[in-house]
Design a protein around this motif. Sequence first.
Motif, PDB file in Angstrom:
ATOM      1  N   PRO A 133       0.847  -1.198   0.000  1.00 18.71           N
ATOM      2  CA  PRO A 133       0.000   0.000   0.000  1.00 18.71           C
ATOM      3  C   PRO A 133       0.883   1.249   0.000  1.00 18.71           C
ATOM      4  CG  PRO A 133      -0.622  -1.506   1.768  1.00 18.71           C
ATOM      5  CD  PRO A 133       0.631  -2.044   1.147  1.00 18.71           C
ATOM      6  N   LYS A 134       0.481   2.260  -0.712  1.00 18.50           N
ATOM      7  CA  LYS A 134       1.282   3.493  -0.851  1.00 18.50           C
ATOM      8  C   LYS A 134       1.552   4.169   0.496  1.00 18.50           C
ATOM      9  CE  LYS A 134       1.389   4.039  -5.472  1.00 18.50           C
ATOM     10  NZ  LYS A 134       2.343   3.115  -6.004  1.00 18.50           N
ATOM     11  N   ASP A 135       0.622   4.062   1.440  1.00 27.66           N
ATOM     12  CA  ASP A 135       0.805   4.771   2.711  1.00 27.66           C
ATOM     13  C   ASP A 135       1.861   4.135   3.608  1.00 27.66           C
ATOM     14  OD1 ASP A 135      -0.862   2.563   3.126  1.00 27.66           O
ATOM     15  OD2 ASP A 135      -1.908   3.527   4.790  1.00 27.66           O
ATOM     16  N   ILE A 136       2.282   2.903   3.341  1.00 29.13           N
ATOM     17  CA  ILE A 136       3.315   2.274   4.173  1.00 29.13           C
ATOM     18  C   ILE A 136       4.720   2.649   3.701  1.00 29.13           C
ATOM     19  CG2 ILE A 136       3.589   0.084   2.936  1.00 29.13           C
ATOM     20  CD1 ILE A 136       3.614  -1.250   5.734  1.00 29.13           C
ATOM     21  N   GLN A 137       4.869   3.043   2.465  1.00 27.13           N
ATOM     22  CA  GLN A 137       6.193   3.341   1.925  1.00 27.13           C
ATOM     23  C   GLN A 137       6.939   4.423   2.698  1.00 27.13           C
ATOM     24  OE1 GLN A 137       5.697   4.002  -2.256  1.00 27.13           O
ATOM     25  NE2 GLN A 137       5.229   1.860  -2.669  1.00 27.13           N
ATOM     26  N   PRO A 138       6.310   5.536   3.082  1.00 24.53           N
ATOM     27  CA  PRO A 138       7.068   6.535   3.866  1.00 24.53           C
ATOM     28  C   PRO A 138       7.566   5.982   5.199  1.00 24.53           C
ATOM     29  CG  PRO A 138       5.096   7.531   2.962  1.00 24.53           C
ATOM     30  CD  PRO A 138       4.996   6.046   2.705  1.00 24.53           C
ATOM     31  N   LYS A 139       6.782   5.118   5.846  1.00 24.90           N
ATOM     32  CA  LYS A 139       7.210   4.542   7.129  1.00 24.90           C
ATOM     33  C   LYS A 139       8.402   3.612   6.929  1.00 24.90           C
ATOM     34  CE  LYS A 139       2.743   4.763   9.425  1.00 24.90           C
ATOM     35  NZ  LYS A 139       1.713   4.005  10.124  1.00 24.90           N
ATOM     36  N   VAL A 140       8.343   2.808   5.880  1.00 23.69           N
ATOM     37  CA  VAL A 140       9.448   1.889   5.594  1.00 23.69           C
ATOM     38  C   VAL A 140      10.700   2.686   5.239  1.00 23.69           C
ATOM     39  CG1 VAL A 140      10.263   0.077   4.034  1.00 23.69           C
ATOM     40  CG2 VAL A 140       7.923   0.001   4.913  1.00 23.69           C
ATOM     41  N   GLU A 141      10.542   3.706   4.426  1.00 21.18           N
ATOM     42  CA  GLU A 141      11.673   4.545   4.042  1.00 21.18           C
ATOM     43  C   GLU A 141      12.299   5.197   5.269  1.00 21.18           C
ATOM     44  OE1 GLU A 141      12.701   8.442   1.286  1.00 21.18           O
ATOM     45  OE2 GLU A 141      10.679   7.628   1.254  1.00 21.18           O
ATOM     46  N   LYS A 142      11.468   5.712   6.161  1.00 19.13           N
ATOM     47  CA  LYS A 142      11.974   6.369   7.370  1.00 19.13           C
ATOM     48  C   LYS A 142      12.720   5.379   8.268  1.00 19.13           C
ATOM     49  CE  LYS A 142      10.505   9.556  10.967  1.00 19.13           C
ATOM     50  NZ  LYS A 142       9.410  10.327  11.516  1.00 19.13           N
ATOM     51  N   SER A 143      12.199   4.151   8.370  1.00 15.96           N
ATOM     52  CA  SER A 143      12.868   3.159   9.217  1.00 15.96           C
ATOM     53  C   SER A 143      14.214   2.744   8.628  1.00 15.96           C
ATOM     54  CB  SER A 143      11.967   1.942   9.443  1.00 15.96           C
ATOM     55  OG  SER A 143      11.744   1.252   8.233  1.00 15.96           O
ATOM     56  N   PHE A 144      14.282   2.569   7.308  1.00 15.21           N
ATOM     57  CA  PHE A 144      15.560   2.239   6.686  1.00 15.21           C
ATOM     58  C   PHE A 144      16.545   3.391   6.807  1.00 15.21           C
ATOM     59  CE2 PHE A 144      13.355  -1.165   4.205  1.00 15.21           C
ATOM     60  CZ  PHE A 144      14.142  -2.213   4.662  1.00 15.21           C
ATOM     61  N   GLU A 145      16.060   4.600   6.726  1.00 12.81           N
ATOM     62  CA  GLU A 145      16.904   5.775   6.878  1.00 12.81           C
ATOM     63  C   GLU A 145      17.522   5.802   8.277  1.00 12.81           C
ATOM     64  OE1 GLU A 145      15.748  10.321   7.121  1.00 12.81           O
ATOM     65  OE2 GLU A 145      15.376   9.516   5.110  1.00 12.81           O
ATOM     66  N   LEU A 146      16.727   5.481   9.282  1.00 11.97           N
ATOM     67  CA  LEU A 146      17.213   5.490  10.661  1.00 11.97           C
ATOM     68  C   LEU A 146      18.243   4.389  10.897  1.00 11.97           C
ATOM     69  CD1 LEU A 146      17.106   6.478  13.619  1.00 11.97           C
ATOM     70  CD2 LEU A 146      15.260   4.833  13.965  1.00 11.97           C
ATOM     71  N   ILE A 147      17.893   3.144  10.600  1.00  9.94           N
ATOM     72  CA  ILE A 147      18.824   2.050  10.912  1.00  9.94           C
ATOM     73  C   ILE A 147      19.972   1.965   9.910  1.00  9.94           C
ATOM     74  CG2 ILE A 147      17.162   0.678  12.214  1.00  9.94           C
ATOM     75  CD1 ILE A 147      16.900  -1.135   9.763  1.00  9.94           C
ATOM     76  N   GLY A 148      19.847   2.668   8.787  1.00  9.62           N
ATOM     77  CA  GLY A 148      20.914   2.678   7.803  1.00  9.62           C
ATOM     78  C   GLY A 148      22.038   3.640   8.130  1.00  9.62           C
ATOM     79  N   LYS A 149      21.837   4.484   9.128  1.00 10.05           N
ATOM     80  CA  LYS A 149      22.915   5.403   9.517  1.00 10.05           C
ATOM     81  C   LYS A 149      24.057   4.597  10.134  1.00 10.05           C
ATOM     82  CE  LYS A 149      20.386   9.625  10.260  1.00 10.05           C
ATOM     83  NZ  LYS A 149      20.077  10.693  11.198  1.00 10.05           N
ATOM     84  N   LYS A 150      25.255   5.016   9.806  1.00 11.86           N
ATOM     85  CA  LYS A 150      26.421   4.299  10.308  1.00 11.86           C
ATOM     86  C   LYS A 150      26.401   4.231  11.829  1.00 11.86           C
ATOM     87  CE  LYS A 150      31.273   3.679   9.596  1.00 11.86           C
ATOM     88  NZ  LYS A 150      32.406   3.972   8.776  1.00 11.86           N
TER      89      LYS A 150
END
Length: 105
Positions: free
Chosen positions: A4-21
């Motif tokens: 669903p389109k509305d979950i993509q921003p949440k997934v993106e935000k979570s990957f952005e957070l845990i993807g930080k070194k």
Amino acid sequence: MDEPKDIQPKVEKSFELIGKKWTGLIIYVLMSGPKRFSELNESIPALSRRLLTERIKELEDHGIVVRNVIPDRPIRSEYSLTQKGTELGKILGPISQWAESWVQD
């Protein structure tokens, strides 16, 4: 993948957070229990104190880590995972297993 389109921003935000070194590694270290700042710093020696402070603050802001003040003399602080952080940490376990099998030094 039909998400669903509305979950993509949440997934993106979570990957952005845990993807930080260092963020994932800090969470991984805290999975073994509360740690003082110095213990976290010793567990991840390549991580500077300044960047550790920054990452912990970000994790606190996101409700993943909580700072507990221990009123002994001298007063000290420990960092531990919240329930939200523990749930995230459970996901990092399989990633560490994958890394053991597939990632080369």
